[in-house]
Design an enzyme around this catalytic site. Structure first.
Site, PDB file in Angstrom:
ATOM      1  N   HIS A 155     -26.241 -12.984 -26.104  1.00 20.25           N
ATOM      2  CA  HIS A 155     -27.379 -12.071 -25.992  1.00 20.25           C
ATOM      3  C   HIS A 155     -27.386 -11.390 -24.630  1.00 20.25           C
ATOM      4  O   HIS A 155     -27.113 -12.012 -23.597  1.00 20.25           O
ATOM      5  CB  HIS A 155     -28.699 -12.768 -26.316  1.00 20.25           C
ATOM      6  CG  HIS A 155     -29.235 -13.709 -25.301  1.00 20.25           C
ATOM      7  ND1 HIS A 155     -30.037 -13.308 -24.259  1.00 20.25           N
ATOM      8  CD2 HIS A 155     -29.137 -15.062 -25.180  1.00 20.25           C
ATOM      9  CE1 HIS A 155     -30.411 -14.361 -23.545  1.00 20.25           C
ATOM     10  NE2 HIS A 155     -29.876 -15.437 -24.071  1.00 20.25           N
ATOM     11  N   ASP A 171     -28.871 -16.667 -17.715  1.00 25.58           N
ATOM     12  CA  ASP A 171     -29.384 -16.568 -19.085  1.00 25.58           C
ATOM     13  C   ASP A 171     -29.785 -15.121 -19.391  1.00 25.58           C
ATOM     14  O   ASP A 171     -30.914 -14.735 -19.146  1.00 25.58           O
ATOM     15  CB  ASP A 171     -30.596 -17.489 -19.243  1.00 25.58           C
ATOM     16  CG  ASP A 171     -31.146 -17.490 -20.652  1.00 25.58           C
ATOM     17  OD1 ASP A 171     -30.402 -17.102 -21.575  1.00 25.58           O
ATOM     18  OD2 ASP A 171     -32.323 -17.863 -20.830  1.00 25.58           O
ATOM     19  N   GLU A 176     -33.054 -11.442 -28.111  1.00 26.00           N
ATOM     20  CA  GLU A 176     -32.896 -12.889 -28.326  1.00 26.00           C
ATOM     21  C   GLU A 176     -34.066 -13.658 -27.743  1.00 26.00           C
ATOM     22  O   GLU A 176     -34.530 -14.639 -28.325  1.00 26.00           O
ATOM     23  CB  GLU A 176     -31.577 -13.366 -27.702  1.00 26.00           C
ATOM     24  CG  GLU A 176     -31.228 -14.815 -28.001  1.00 26.00           C
ATOM     25  CD  GLU A 176     -31.824 -15.837 -27.030  1.00 26.00           C
ATOM     26  OE1 GLU A 176     -31.728 -17.058 -27.296  1.00 26.00           O
ATOM     27  OE2 GLU A 176     -32.387 -15.426 -25.980  1.00 26.00           O
ATOM     28  N   GLU A 177     -34.530 -13.204 -26.594  1.00 24.60           N
ATOM     29  CA  GLU A 177     -35.541 -13.968 -25.867  1.00 24.60           C
ATOM     30  C   GLU A 177     -36.908 -13.951 -26.552  1.00 24.60           C
ATOM     31  O   GLU A 177     -37.795 -14.695 -26.159  1.00 24.60           O
ATOM     32  CB  GLU A 177     -35.677 -13.439 -24.431  1.00 24.60           C
ATOM     33  CG  GLU A 177     -34.454 -13.677 -23.553  1.00 24.60           C
ATOM     34  CD  GLU A 177     -34.236 -15.143 -23.202  1.00 24.60           C
ATOM     35  OE1 GLU A 177     -34.977 -16.005 -23.711  1.00 24.60           O
ATOM     36  OE2 GLU A 177     -33.313 -15.420 -22.416  1.00 24.60           O
ATOM     37  N   ASP A 205     -24.222 -18.766 -24.813  1.00 23.99           N
ATOM     38  CA  ASP A 205     -25.563 -18.573 -24.276  1.00 23.99           C
ATOM     39  C   ASP A 205     -25.728 -19.507 -23.084  1.00 23.99           C
ATOM     40  O   ASP A 205     -26.005 -20.696 -23.251  1.00 23.99           O
ATOM     41  CB  ASP A 205     -26.600 -18.875 -25.365  1.00 23.99           C
ATOM     42  CG  ASP A 205     -28.011 -18.468 -24.966  1.00 23.99           C
ATOM     43  OD1 ASP A 205     -28.208 -18.097 -23.803  1.00 23.99           O
ATOM     44  OD2 ASP A 205     -28.900 -18.532 -25.832  1.00 23.99           O
ATOM     45  N   HIS A 226     -35.320 -19.146 -16.971  1.00 22.74           N
ATOM     46  CA  HIS A 226     -36.441 -18.263 -17.313  1.00 22.74           C
ATOM     47  C   HIS A 226     -37.365 -18.027 -16.118  1.00 22.74           C
ATOM     48  O   HIS A 226     -38.588 -18.023 -16.259  1.00 22.74           O
ATOM     49  CB  HIS A 226     -37.235 -18.823 -18.489  1.00 22.74           C
ATOM     50  CG  HIS A 226     -36.578 -18.596 -19.808  1.00 22.74           C
ATOM     51  ND1 HIS A 226     -37.197 -18.868 -21.007  1.00 22.74           N
ATOM     52  CD2 HIS A 226     -35.345 -18.126 -20.138  1.00 22.74           C
ATOM     53  CE1 HIS A 226     -36.384 -18.575 -22.008  1.00 22.74           C
ATOM     54  NE2 HIS A 226     -35.253 -18.115 -21.503  1.00 22.74           N
TER      55      HIS A 226
END
Length: 587
Positions: free
Chosen positions: A270, A282, A319-320, A351, A451
């Protein structure tokens, strides 16, 4: 492409190995040894340094666009342009696949508990309902177990949670169980705080009817607990309002111009990040790794020719916010082109492959360590073996990570496509055993900046990135050369293989037929105990057929050996099939 129904002969293939330079891929099924030319050496060409250079470029894109590469942001658009320009320069023709979807937009999110007002890292639980317009207010209660986990009904014995806001620690059981138990005791809202000092973004699951639930970091939870112990009023007010909006974004797809389009190897990662930060590990790490693989594959193909199987690369959007891009891609194939979905031999997912407190993790498709909570399509274990065999061959320790479906391979496996992938870890805590294998720090997250705004270029471990990038290159090259262990599709491909014992004027014959399923010609040799026949340049879709006299009135059950030959830019391909026939008596 579905597996063939005939198992090649190990003995026959061994004869081929004496002539050709063989490179079996992965862990082939018993008796399935076959010969193939060496795959392109992408593990030597796709380096961590090269991928890191691309991540530096991605960081610059984030820096120039508000420190975010989330969907519908200039940072995502610029990231996609970067990928497209690199692909175009390498000779690909990338395409965007646009899609729209609905998602929640948070209007109000606030919490006051025992006088404490967390302002950072406050996350409404996924699938949590909104509160009333003015929020929900109630006394703060806690479960009575020592760790305040609230995982059983007994943990709430003696607690009157009617109309209350439950304060519960992460750990031991799923968030949904904690909330269910608090609701059963009468709670009207739940505060979940982490058991490590990181943000907590919980999910409850779509199936439940929940009360409003919010996630906090450990430090915020401890501040509330300290305020309660200090005599602050045990009362909380939680306000969460949202609306549903429609979004548009896109995937970026590119496929090699050469290779068999009916046996495609697919690699995906992603491209989008979260709103809170630049998303360099990420998932800049996975998306830039497959970009470098694509570029190096094209460069190697200029000299050596494209591998036998086409390779399709995908950079997923959204994706998130729920695996939206990859799910749209697969759903579109299911609805509009199911044959194209069937042509995907296997899907490889990447990922997060540069976590700072890393593990070298491989999706546990053979369930040797973790029982999978999702379907595991046939061929997935063999795909996993391409990675694990490579790591074993170079002496690199690795561990299984759960084949959970919690990334962009979910839609593929839900529709029967084999899959595996690599993962260096996110918000799980590193164990002592993993420290012994990979170094790092026990008891903290694999990616402490998961994140968060700190997921920058400094958050990527160069050693992990190099190990994983080379492994991705190896797997793509190996499977592009040969997916036989995964789905039984060898090179060249023959179909409609039959061998039948027949009688003619009292004599037993063995009749053998095979159809060339390649897009071009192939040489075919049929061999039996009663003779052999070679067919030169059998056209695409054409048959090779021969009937052999046994010179006897009967024949015992046996098998015919059918061999197919092709050349790929001078490299030989030789696929061997054993085709059984039954006994017959013509007397």
């Amino acid at each position: 492409m579905r597996p063939r129904s005939f198992v090649p002969s190990a003995a026959a293939a061994s004869l081929v190995l004496a002539v050709l330079s063989a490179a079996p891929v992965g862990a082939a099924p018993a008796g399935a040894l076959r010969a193939a030319a060496d795959p392109l050496p992408l593990e030597d060409l796709v380096t961590g340094d090269a991928v890191m250079d691309r991540l530096v470029d991605l960081q610059a894109i984030a820096d120039a666009n508000g420190n975010s590469r989330a969907l519908e942001t200039p940072g995502y658009e610029a990231s996609a342009v970067y990928v497209e320009e690199a692909l175009t320069a390498a000779g690909y023709t990338p395409e965007r696949q646009y899609f729209t979807f609905e998602d929640l937009v948070v209007d109000d999110l606030s919490l006051t508990a025992a006088g404490v007002e967390p302002t950072d890292d406050l996350y409404a639980a996924e699938f949590s309902p909104a509160t009333p317009d003015d929020g929900v207010t109630g006394p703060i209660v806690q479960p009575v177990d020592d760790l305040r986990h609230g995982c059983t009904a007994a943990d709430w014995d003696g607690v009157d949670a009617t109309g209350a806001v439950a304060l519960v620690s992460r750990g031991t059981c799923a968030f949904s169980i904690k909330v269910t138990n608090a609701m059963a005791d009468g709670a009207v809202a739940v505060i979940l705080y982490n058991n490590v000092d990181e943000p907590l973004n919980p999910t409850l699951g779509a199936a439940g009817a929940w009360v409003p639930t919010v996630g906090l970091s450990l430090s915020d939870g401890q501040e509330i607990l300290a305020a309660l112990e200090g005599g602050a009023a045990a009362e909380a007010t939680y306000d969460y309002q949202y609306h549903v909006d429609e979004f548009e974004t896109f995937n970026v797809i590119a496929q090699t111009p050469g290779g068999r389009a009916n046996n495609v190897v697919m690699a995906g990662a992603h491209l989008d990040g979260v709103e809170e930060g630049p998303g360099i590990n990420d998932n800049g790490s996975g998306s830039m790794a497959i970009l470098e693989v694509a570029v190096q594959l094209a460069a190697a193909a200029e000299e050596d020719g494209w591998p036998d199987n086409a390779v399709r690369f995908a950079w997923w959007g959204a994706e998130e916010v729920g695996l939206v891009g990859s799910t749209h891609y697969v759903d579109d194939l299911v609805a509009n082109d199911p044959a194209a979905l069937d042509d995907i031999a296997t899907y490889l997912n990447f990922d997060m492959v540069g976590s700072p407190n890393y593990i070298i993790g491989v999706y546990d498709a053979d369930e040797s360590t973790h029982e999978a909570p999702v379907p595991v399509p046939e061929g997935s274990a063999e795909t996993e073996a391409v990675f694990t065999d490579y790591f074993d061959q170079i002496g690199q320790p690795w561990v299984d990570t759960e084949f959970s479906g919690r990334s962009d391979y979910q839609a593929f496996i839900n529709n029967g496509v084999p899959a595996s992938g690599l993962f260096t870890g996110a918000d799980g805590s590193k164990t002592a055993e993993e420290v012994a294998l990979f170094g790092g720090t026990e008891g903290i997250f694999y990616d402490p900046n998961y994140h968060s705004p700190e997921d920058t270029i400094d958050n990527v471990d160069p050693t992990a990135l190099d190990i994983m990038s080379r492994a991705i290159g190896h797997a793509v090259a190996a499977l592009a050369d040969d997916t036989f262990p995964v789905n039984g599709a060898g090179n060249p491909e023959l179909t409609a293989l039959t061998a039948e014992a027949r009688c003619l004027n009292g004599t037993a014959y063995v009749a053998v037929r095979a159809t060339n399923d390649e897009t071009g010609w192939a040489d075919v040799r049929i061999a039996t105990d009663f003779g052999q026949k070679k067919f030169t340049k059998v056209g695409s879709g054409s048959n090779a057929y021969q009937s052999f006299s046994t010179r006897s009135a009967s024949v015992e059950a046996g098998s015919a050996t059918v061999s197919a030959y092709r050349w790929n830019d001078g490299d030989p391909r030789h696929q061997v099939y054993e085709v059984p026939y039954d006994a017959i008596s013509c007397g």
